[in-house]
Design a protein around this motif. Structure first.
Motif, short mmCIF file in Angstrom:
data_model
loop_
_atom_site.label_atom_id
_atom_site.label_comp_id
_atom_site.label_asym_id
_atom_site.label_seq_id
_atom_site.Cartn_x
_atom_site.Cartn_y
_atom_site.Cartn_z
N TYR A 224 0.83 -1.21 0.00
CA TYR A 224 0.00 0.00 0.00
C TYR A 224 0.86 1.25 0.00
O TYR A 224 0.56 2.22 -0.71
N ALA B 154 3.88 1.65 -1.23
CA ALA B 154 4.47 1.82 -2.55
C ALA B 154 3.44 2.36 -3.55
O ALA B 154 3.73 3.26 -4.33
N TYR B 155 2.22 1.82 -3.49
CA TYR B 155 1.16 2.28 -4.39
C TYR B 155 0.81 3.74 -4.10
O TYR B 155 0.64 4.56 -5.02
N HIS B 156 0.70 4.09 -2.84
CA HIS B 156 0.34 5.46 -2.46
C HIS B 156 1.42 6.44 -2.89
O HIS B 156 1.12 7.52 -3.41
N ARG B 157 2.67 6.07 -2.70
CA ARG B 157 3.77 6.95 -3.11
C ARG B 157 3.76 7.14 -4.63
O ARG B 157 3.95 8.24 -5.14
N TYR B 158 3.53 6.05 -5.37
CA TYR B 158 3.46 6.14 -6.83
C TYR B 158 2.33 7.07 -7.26
O TYR B 158 2.51 7.91 -8.16
N SER B 159 1.17 6.98 -6.62
CA SER B 159 0.04 7.83 -7.01
C SER B 159 0.33 9.29 -6.68
O SER B 159 -0.02 10.19 -7.45
N GLU C 156 3.35 10.71 -6.55
CA GLU C 156 4.37 11.18 -7.50
C GLU C 156 3.77 11.45 -8.88
O GLU C 156 4.12 12.42 -9.54
N SER C 157 2.87 10.58 -9.32
CA SER C 157 2.29 10.79 -10.65
C SER C 157 1.38 12.01 -10.66
O SER C 157 1.37 12.77 -11.64
N SER C 158 0.62 12.24 -9.59
CA SER C 158 -0.24 13.43 -9.57
C SER C 158 0.62 14.70 -9.51
O SER C 158 0.30 15.70 -10.15
N HIS C 159 1.72 14.65 -8.78
CA HIS C 159 2.63 15.80 -8.73
C HIS C 159 3.27 16.04 -10.10
O HIS C 159 3.40 17.19 -10.53
#
Length: 97
Positions: free
Chosen positions: A19, A21-26, A28-31
């Motif tokens: 979770y 890793a997924y949250h960090r990826y989301s 970073e992508s929104s930023h």
């Protein structure tokens, strides 16, 4: 400790890592999308400013009647159909002063 408790503990740890890793990826992508949009808008603004400046440089110069241009050259074209007789006479009188 019991085996079942260890299974649940390591399962929760693994789920937390996944979770995170997924949250960090989301995040970073929104930023990254916001940064891309910000950069895109800035470039559009610069392009529009460049177009406006180019239009100012390339806009046709408004030409006045032939009397003021003939004053600069020192002679008046009396045969010009656009000649304003009043302005031409005023310019000749102004040159005499």
């Amino acid at each position: 400790m019991s085996t079942t408790f260890n299974v649940w503990r390591y399962t929760a740890l693994g789920a937390g890592i996944i979770y995170g890793a997924y949250h960090r990826y989301s995040l970073e992508s929104s930023h990254a999308k916001k940064e891309y949009t910000k950069r895109w808008n800035h470039e559009e603004k610069l392009i529009q400013q460049a177009k406006d400046e180019y239009a100012k440089l390339k806009e046709p110069k408004t030409t006045t009647q032939s009397a003021p241009t003939s004053i600069i050259s020192g002679s008046i074209n009396w045969e010009d159909p656009n000649l304003d007789l009043g302005k031409a006479l005023d310019s000749v009188l102004a040159q005499l002063d």
